[in-house]
Write a protein that holds these residues in place. Structure first.
Motif, PDB file in Angstrom:
ATOM      1  N   THR A  43       0.821  -1.093   0.080  1.00 35.18           N
ATOM      2  CA  THR A  43       0.037  -0.039  -0.092  1.00 35.18           C
ATOM      3  C   THR A  43       0.999   1.285  -0.112  1.00 35.18           C
ATOM      4  O   THR A  43       0.807   2.356  -0.538  1.00 35.18           O
ATOM      5  CB  THR A  43      -1.029   0.031   1.196  1.00 35.18           C
ATOM      6  OG1 THR A  43      -1.756  -1.234   0.920  1.00 35.18           O
ATOM      7  CG2 THR A  43      -1.712   1.276   1.287  1.00 35.18           C
ATOM      8  N   LYS A  53       2.497   2.051  -3.563  1.00 35.49           N
ATOM      9  CA  LYS A  53       1.480   2.602  -4.590  1.00 35.49           C
ATOM     10  C   LYS A  53       0.850   4.049  -4.197  1.00 35.49           C
ATOM     11  O   LYS A  53       0.889   4.973  -4.751  1.00 35.49           O
ATOM     12  CB  LYS A  53       0.047   1.627  -4.542  1.00 35.49           C
ATOM     13  CG  LYS A  53       0.193   0.368  -5.191  1.00 35.49           C
ATOM     14  CD  LYS A  53       0.677   0.619  -6.580  1.00 35.49           C
ATOM     15  CE  LYS A  53      -0.112   0.861  -7.611  1.00 35.49           C
ATOM     16  NZ  LYS A  53       0.184   0.885  -8.889  1.00 35.49           N
ATOM     17  N   LEU A  54       0.989   4.272  -2.821  1.00 36.06           N
ATOM     18  CA  LEU A  54       0.766   5.806  -2.498  1.00 36.06           C
ATOM     19  C   LEU A  54       1.866   6.635  -2.723  1.00 36.06           C
ATOM     20  O   LEU A  54       1.712   7.763  -3.146  1.00 36.06           O
ATOM     21  CB  LEU A  54       0.682   5.826  -0.923  1.00 36.06           C
ATOM     22  CG  LEU A  54      -0.663   5.298  -0.115  1.00 36.06           C
ATOM     23  CD1 LEU A  54      -0.888   5.158   1.349  1.00 36.06           C
ATOM     24  CD2 LEU A  54      -2.014   5.900  -0.630  1.00 36.06           C
ATOM     25  N   SER A  55       3.115   6.229  -2.652  1.00 34.40           N
ATOM     26  CA  SER A  55       4.230   6.812  -2.885  1.00 34.40           C
ATOM     27  C   SER A  55       4.212   7.221  -4.661  1.00 34.40           C
ATOM     28  O   SER A  55       4.498   8.120  -4.914  1.00 34.40           O
ATOM     29  CB  SER A  55       5.550   6.362  -2.457  1.00 34.40           C
ATOM     30  OG  SER A  55       6.552   7.143  -2.664  1.00 34.40           O
ATOM     31  N   ARG A  97       2.136   7.322  -6.653  1.00 28.77           N
ATOM     32  CA  ARG A  97       1.178   8.257  -7.283  1.00 28.77           C
ATOM     33  C   ARG A  97       1.673   9.376  -7.713  1.00 28.77           C
ATOM     34  O   ARG A  97       1.300  10.219  -8.729  1.00 28.77           O
ATOM     35  CB  ARG A  97      -0.027   8.452  -6.111  1.00 28.77           C
ATOM     36  CG  ARG A  97      -0.917   7.144  -6.014  1.00 28.77           C
ATOM     37  CD  ARG A  97      -2.085   7.468  -5.058  1.00 28.77           C
ATOM     38  NE  ARG A  97      -2.966   6.500  -4.990  1.00 28.77           N
ATOM     39  CZ  ARG A  97      -3.792   6.387  -4.078  1.00 28.77           C
ATOM     40  NH1 ARG A  97      -4.062   7.192  -3.216  1.00 28.77           N
ATOM     41  NH2 ARG A  97      -4.791   5.124  -3.957  1.00 28.77           N
ATOM     42  N   GLU A  98       2.711   9.945  -6.923  1.00 30.88           N
ATOM     43  CA  GLU A  98       3.344  11.355  -7.189  1.00 30.88           C
ATOM     44  C   GLU A  98       4.762  11.060  -7.428  1.00 30.88           C
ATOM     45  O   GLU A  98       5.363  12.170  -8.154  1.00 30.88           O
ATOM     46  CB  GLU A  98       3.208  12.302  -6.116  1.00 30.88           C
ATOM     47  CG  GLU A  98       1.543  12.373  -5.800  1.00 30.88           C
ATOM     48  CD  GLU A  98       1.404  13.395  -4.769  1.00 30.88           C
ATOM     49  OE1 GLU A  98       2.443  13.923  -4.386  1.00 30.88           O
ATOM     50  OE2 GLU A  98       0.423  13.380  -3.916  1.00 30.88           O
ATOM     51  N   ASP A 133       4.728   0.357  -9.855  1.00 28.71           N
ATOM     52  CA  ASP A 133       4.466   1.432 -10.964  1.00 28.71           C
ATOM     53  C   ASP A 133       3.323   1.116 -11.985  1.00 28.71           C
ATOM     54  O   ASP A 133       2.563   1.895 -12.278  1.00 28.71           O
ATOM     55  CB  ASP A 133       5.574   2.270 -11.607  1.00 28.71           C
ATOM     56  CG  ASP A 133       5.303   3.584 -11.962  1.00 28.71           C
ATOM     57  OD1 ASP A 133       4.362   4.361 -11.285  1.00 28.71           O
ATOM     58  OD2 ASP A 133       6.036   3.927 -12.857  1.00 28.71           O
ATOM     59  N   ALA A 180       2.978  11.559  -0.700  1.00 27.58           N
ATOM     60  CA  ALA A 180       3.857  10.399  -1.570  1.00 27.58           C
ATOM     61  C   ALA A 180       5.395  10.487  -0.762  1.00 27.58           C
ATOM     62  O   ALA A 180       6.057   9.669  -0.685  1.00 27.58           O
ATOM     63  CB  ALA A 180       4.091  10.992  -2.794  1.00 27.58           C
ATOM     64  N   LEU A 192      -6.197   1.774  -0.665  1.00 30.23           N
ATOM     65  CA  LEU A 192      -6.098   2.091  -2.046  1.00 30.23           C
ATOM     66  C   LEU A 192      -7.479   2.181  -2.645  1.00 30.23           C
ATOM     67  O   LEU A 192      -7.313   2.693  -3.763  1.00 30.23           O
ATOM     68  CB  LEU A 192      -4.965   1.211  -2.572  1.00 30.23           C
ATOM     69  CG  LEU A 192      -3.620   1.299  -2.144  1.00 30.23           C
ATOM     70  CD1 LEU A 192      -2.765   0.447  -2.847  1.00 30.23           C
ATOM     71  CD2 LEU A 192      -2.959   2.629  -2.160  1.00 30.23           C
ATOM     72  N   GLU A 215      -8.607  -0.429  -4.074  1.00 31.30           N
ATOM     73  CA  GLU A 215      -8.732  -1.206  -5.175  1.00 31.30           C
ATOM     74  C   GLU A 215      -9.817  -2.238  -4.961  1.00 31.30           C
ATOM     75  O   GLU A 215      -9.994  -2.739  -3.875  1.00 31.30           O
ATOM     76  CB  GLU A 215      -7.245  -2.147  -5.264  1.00 31.30           C
ATOM     77  CG  GLU A 215      -6.351  -1.171  -6.012  1.00 31.30           C
ATOM     78  CD  GLU A 215      -4.960  -1.900  -6.171  1.00 31.30           C
ATOM     79  OE1 GLU A 215      -5.095  -3.181  -6.210  1.00 31.30           O
ATOM     80  OE2 GLU A 215      -3.896  -1.412  -6.418  1.00 31.30           O
TER      81      GLU A 215
END
Length: 301
Positions: A23, A26-28, A30-31, A93, A214, A265, A267
């Protein structure tokens, strides 16, 4: 509290941290680009591991190695963190977390196969059966349940995820001859790898990084996935009176990880993910069964 109970607590804490990192990845991402995320996470990991060594009174061990061991640190640092995490972050990514995370868990099976030619271990029939089950799960996840078409959702992303397992297994095979203190060794690997990652980041994606969620997620990955979790798991193994019981805890992690992926997330977890993950975990459990039995016999002797 008995040593075994302490070992189980350390093991559970490690599994909880491992369950959150997909998790956080993916959060990181994003940016941030994979290499931007890696340079932040690696720097955070170096700081936290240095702090751990100072607190434990083992900082002097960093300066007590031979020239060969320092050269070894440079070589291993190019593999982990440089190559391994760059490939792994590249997979995350491109793929949903629910796909990249289970695929990465197959590294243990890859390690068993690579140990045959490189460490002279024997390939058992059970290893072959486990591999068929495990990689059957990989195909289910990678095709999102459309197994007969063999049409992967993102071939490059799947390739990166599988490639990361080869790199990670190779790293551990090379590390079997590593006589350094485990935490000192990992600290030096990351310290040597950090300048390489920093240069690559500078000449590719640059440092146009805005502090925010991020950035915080990348620091979280460096502190906990790359640093604290490794130390906690080492403690769990040292304290364990029955290491097989502690090792079994790792099978909780991929399922718990799906909970965080779904809640944080948001998902939508596909049925194919559950089916594939069950197959992967079943294959890994089968592959490790004989190993756990031998360990239990030795510990019970």
């Amino acid at each position: 509290m008995t040593n075994q109970k302490q070992a189980m607590l350390y093991g559970l804490a490690t599994v909880l941290l491992w369950s959150t990192v997909a998790t956080a990845f993916k959060l990181s991402l994003r940016e941030l680009s994979p290499v931007q995320m890696l340079v932040i996470a690696c720097a955070a990991s170096v700081i936290v591991m240095a702090t751990i060594l100072v607190v434990q009174g083992r900082w002097h061990l960093v300066f007590s190695l031979s020239r060969k061991q320092y050269l070894q640190s440079m070589g291993l640092g190019l593999i982990n963190p440089c190559l391994y995490y760059f490939v792994l972050f590249g997979a995350f990514d491109r793929l949903p977390a629910q796909e990249a995370q289970p695929l990465n868990y197959t590294w243990a099976l890859v390690l068993a196969y690579m140990s045959v030619p490189f460490l002279g271990q024997r390939l058992r029939r059970l290893d072959i059966i486990a591999g068929l089950i495990c990689y059957g799960g990989v195909v289910v996840i990678a095709t999102r349940g459309d197994v007969l078409s063999l049409s992967f959702s993102d071939p490059l992303g799947v390739g990166l995820a599988i490639g990361s397992t080869l790199i990670w297994a190779s790293y551990w095979i090379i590390a079997t001859r590593d006589t350094r203190d485990p935490v000192v060794g990992l600290f030096l690997n990351f310290l040597c790898g950090l300048p390489v990652i920093a240069v690559i980041c500078g000449v590719t994606d640059g440092y146009d990084i805005v502090p925010g969620a991020a950035f915080g997620a990348a620091i979280y990955v460096g502190v906990f996935e790359m640093g604290v979790a490794f130390v906690l798991w080492s403690y769990a193994m040292k304290k364990a009176e029955n290491t097989s019981r502690v090792s079994n805890l790792i099978f909780i992690s991929p399922f718990l990880s799906l909970v965080f992926i779904s809640l944080i997330l948001e998902e939508v977890i596909l049925p194919s993910t559950y089916v594939g993950l069950v197959l992967i975990v079943a294959g890994l459990w089968l592959q490790q069964r004989k190993v756990r039995e031998r360990v239990s016999q030795v510990e019970g002797a």
